[in-house]
Scaffold this active site. Structure first.
Site, PDB file in Angstrom:
ATOM      1  N   GLU A 295       0.834  -1.215   0.000  1.00  0.00           N
ATOM      2  CA  GLU A 295       0.000   0.000   0.000  1.00  0.00           C
ATOM      3  C   GLU A 295       0.865   1.261   0.000  1.00  0.00           C
ATOM      4  O   GLU A 295       0.459   2.296  -0.493  1.00  0.00           O
ATOM      5  CB  GLU A 295      -0.935   0.011   1.227  1.00  0.00           C
ATOM      6  CG  GLU A 295      -2.198  -0.784   0.999  1.00  0.00           C
ATOM      7  CD  GLU A 295      -3.312  -0.521   2.014  1.00  0.00           C
ATOM      8  OE1 GLU A 295      -3.063   0.113   3.061  1.00  0.00           O
ATOM      9  OE2 GLU A 295      -4.438  -0.978   1.766  1.00  0.00           O
ATOM     10  N   HIS A 324       8.866 -26.742  -0.236  1.00  0.00           N
ATOM     11  CA  HIS A 324       8.199 -27.822  -0.964  1.00  0.00           C
ATOM     12  C   HIS A 324       7.051 -27.284  -1.810  1.00  0.00           C
ATOM     13  O   HIS A 324       6.151 -28.028  -2.194  1.00  0.00           O
ATOM     14  CB  HIS A 324       7.711 -28.877   0.035  1.00  0.00           C
ATOM     15  CG  HIS A 324       8.843 -29.444   0.835  1.00  0.00           C
ATOM     16  ND1 HIS A 324       9.531 -30.569   0.458  1.00  0.00           N
ATOM     17  CD2 HIS A 324       9.470 -28.976   1.966  1.00  0.00           C
ATOM     18  CE1 HIS A 324      10.514 -30.805   1.335  1.00  0.00           C
ATOM     19  NE2 HIS A 324      10.487 -29.839   2.256  1.00  0.00           N
ATOM     20  N   LYS A 438     -13.846   0.505  -2.808  1.00  0.00           N
ATOM     21  CA  LYS A 438     -14.704   0.728  -1.629  1.00  0.00           C
ATOM     22  C   LYS A 438     -16.006   1.388  -2.057  1.00  0.00           C
ATOM     23  O   LYS A 438     -17.095   0.981  -1.638  1.00  0.00           O
ATOM     24  CB  LYS A 438     -13.998   1.688  -0.655  1.00  0.00           C
ATOM     25  CG  LYS A 438     -12.979   1.062   0.247  1.00  0.00           C
ATOM     26  CD  LYS A 438     -12.598   2.091   1.301  1.00  0.00           C
ATOM     27  CE  LYS A 438     -11.365   1.716   2.060  1.00  0.00           C
ATOM     28  NZ  LYS A 438     -10.870   2.789   2.920  1.00  0.00           N
TER      29      LYS A 438
HETATM   30  O1  PA5 Z   1      -3.135   1.324   5.968  1.00  0.00           O
HETATM   31  C1  PA5 Z   1      -4.278   1.750   5.873  1.00  0.00           C
HETATM   32  O2  PA5 Z   1      -4.554   2.953   6.029  1.00  0.00           O
HETATM   33  C2  PA5 Z   1      -5.436   0.829   5.576  1.00  0.00           C
HETATM   34  O3  PA5 Z   1      -5.022  -0.480   5.382  1.00  0.00           O
HETATM   35  C3  PA5 Z   1      -6.427   0.852   6.744  1.00  0.00           C
HETATM   36  O4  PA5 Z   1      -5.799   0.416   7.899  1.00  0.00           O
HETATM   37  C4  PA5 Z   1      -7.655  -0.038   6.451  1.00  0.00           C
HETATM   38  O5  PA5 Z   1      -8.239   0.317   5.238  1.00  0.00           O
HETATM   39  C5  PA5 Z   1      -8.679   0.096   7.567  1.00  0.00           C
HETATM   40  O6  PA5 Z   1      -9.055   1.426   7.716  1.00  0.00           O
HETATM   41  P1  PA5 Z   1      -9.809   1.934   9.011  1.00  0.00           P
HETATM   42  O7  PA5 Z   1      -8.912   1.800  10.179  1.00  0.00           O
HETATM   43  O8  PA5 Z   1     -10.150   3.354   8.714  1.00  0.00           O
HETATM   44  O9  PA5 Z   1     -11.029   1.086   9.142  1.00  0.00           O
END
Ligand code: PA5
Length: 469
Positions: A295, A324, A438
């Site tokens: 990310e 394996h 989303k």
């Molecule tokens: O790294 C990030 O920002 C994302 O992976 C969030 O942690 C994830 O989308 C969850 O978001 P939230 O804590 O707002 O529910």
């Protein structure tokens, strides 16, 4: 007493081991140092300016106090359930796997009075219905920690609503206060609003700390503390690594060298970064790293807005299991990967292998040996084999797995990510590409604000029978 350390080892990416085509020469290292040293300085300046708030998490004494107070408040529970996803779950899972025994949830003795831990980071009805069916008989002994910075994450919100309803129906509306802790933004968002309205105990996701950089905040600390993990030592380990990764000298800074090596190989066609743990306890940290790296570093645009479409693809693997399953590909497939082994020097415990029967003298070499020796020989053997195929290998070696070394590891990888992003000239802290999926989900679930998007999706969502075989 000397504190336990992690060691970052990079000889097996050098030209002296891999030769000129795949190894990094001294001249190339010098160029990497020249490119990266100013970035270390820049990152340190960004930190001072409050732009990388995750860097300060090891020093939040008030926050730690608040976390411990909440952990003490829920000491009565027998089950602790985290509801979250992505950065609001992966660190919790990784900490638990790393620092509590494999049979923790099943064996009261190994749990030493702490509650069982379940982390739900999905909305799979098969998985959840089984859990909810067990839970309905155990609800009065269960505390839920709903974690969401934004509060509008569909998966977490759906779980939260389900649990609230279940609690209300079974134990009455007042039970929510006793059974739910919310970890969310200090001021805003749907979860903050709801938690305040319901009178829930809350902990804060610190401002300016993104989900995947939040494991050392209440996001990761509460479930760890509740399950008996020493969070003071975890943060002390992170603080120790902070000293190392703040150093201006490239060769003394493991985060800088790690980031630079990864960047170097990415630019030379090795765009896949495999983290292969030779420790079951560390396997979920490979998962946590996968999110952190993907990310943060997978971005379409550089900082000037120019399209660049960069990002190493992180892959997790577990030794010896994946020897394996994956090593055939790793050795004979395309030479497009950089490997990072996670190694453990002292497992703290061992298992003696049984004696071979007379009928199988070919197994004598295993008789009465330590299992740790076998696992570490498998790691060294696999690394040797990869090097024979000219595949570059890094190692992060844990003297021991403990909160102190885990804290170091987390901080090393987080800072490596920041420096790698600077080398790629991208923003490590956003994730714009996650949004469309989303929103499409909101649309498909009938959220009225997204009606127009729902129309756009229709042709893609409808199944065309002529393409079904
Ligand atoms: O790294 C990030 O920002 C994302 O992976 C969030 O942690 C994830 O989308 C969850 O978001 P939230 O804590 O707002 O529910």
């Amino acid at each position: 007493m000397k504190e336990q350390q992690i060691k970052f080892y990079y000889k097996n990416v050098t030209e002296s081991v891999l030769g000129g085509e795949h190894g990094i020469s001294e001249k190339q290292f010098a160029a990497l140092a020249a490119k990266t040293e100013p970035l270390i300085e820049q990152l340190n300046a960004q930190r001072k300016a409050g732009k990388t708030r995750y860097r300060d998490l090891p020093y939040q004494t008030d926050t730690v106090k608040a976390v411990k107070a909440v952990a003490a408040q829920v000491k009565w529970c027998e089950n602790f359930v985290v509801l979250g996803i992505g950065g609001s779950a992966l660190g919790n899972i990784a900490l638990q796997t790393a620092m509590n025994p494999f049979m923790y949830n099943l064996d009261d003795k190994q749990r030493k009075g702490c509650p069982r831990l379940f982390v739900f980071d999905n909305v799979d009805p098969l998985q959840l219905s089984s859990f909810l069916s067990w839970l309905s008989d155990n609800l009065d002994k269960t505390v839920f920690n709903v974690i969401s910075k934004s509060g509008r994450t569909a998966e977490t919100a759906a779980q939260f609503l389900t649990i609230c309803q279940m609690l209300e129906e079974k134990l009455g509306k007042d039970s929510l206060k006793k059974h739910i802790i919310a970890t969310t933004d200090s001021q805003q968002g749907t979860l903050r609003k709801t938690a305040d309205a319901f009178g829930l105990t809350t902990l804060q996701v610190p401002d300016g700390v993104g989900g995947r950089f939040s494991v050392l905040s209440p996001v990761g600390l509460l479930s760890a503390a509740v399950c008996g993990i020493d969070i003071d030592r975890l943060l002390a380990g992170a603080a120790e690594m902070d000293k190392k990764v703040s150093q201006q000298t490239f060769y003394k800074n493991p985060a800088a060298v790690n980031a630079a090596i990864n960047w170097h190989y990415y630019n030379r066609g090795k765009k896949i970064s495999v983290m292969m743990s030779y420790s079951y306890a560390l396997k979920d940290f490979a998962d946590w790293y996968r999110q952190l790296w993907a990310e943060s570093l997978g971005k379409a645009k550089d900082l000037s807005g120019k399209e660049i479409f960069v990002g190493p693809t992180p892959v997790k693997a577990l030794g010896a299991t994946d020897q394996h399953s994956q090593v055939q590909l790793y050795r004979e497939g395309p030479n497009d990967k950089l490997f990072t082994f996670l190694a453990v020097e002292d497992f703290g415990v061992d298992v003696k292998i049984g004696a071979a029967p007379d009928i199988a003298p070919e197994l004598d070499y295993l008789s009465n040996q330590d299992m740790s020796r076998l696992l570490n020989s498998e790691r060294a053997g696999t690394e040797y084999a990869l090097l024979a195929s000219k595949r570059p290998c890094l190692t992060i070696a844990f003297e021991k797995i403990c909160p102190y070394t885990i804290g170091q590891f987390i901080y090393l990888l987080e800072t490596s990510t920041s420096i790698a992003a600077m080398l790629f000239d991208i923003n490590a802290y956003d994730q714009p590409a996650v949004e469309l999926g989303k929103e499409a989900t909101f649309a498909l679930m009938g959220q009225s604000d997204y009606a127009a998007l729902a129309e756009k999706i229709k042709p893609f969502a409808q199944i065309n029978d002529s393409f079904i075989i």
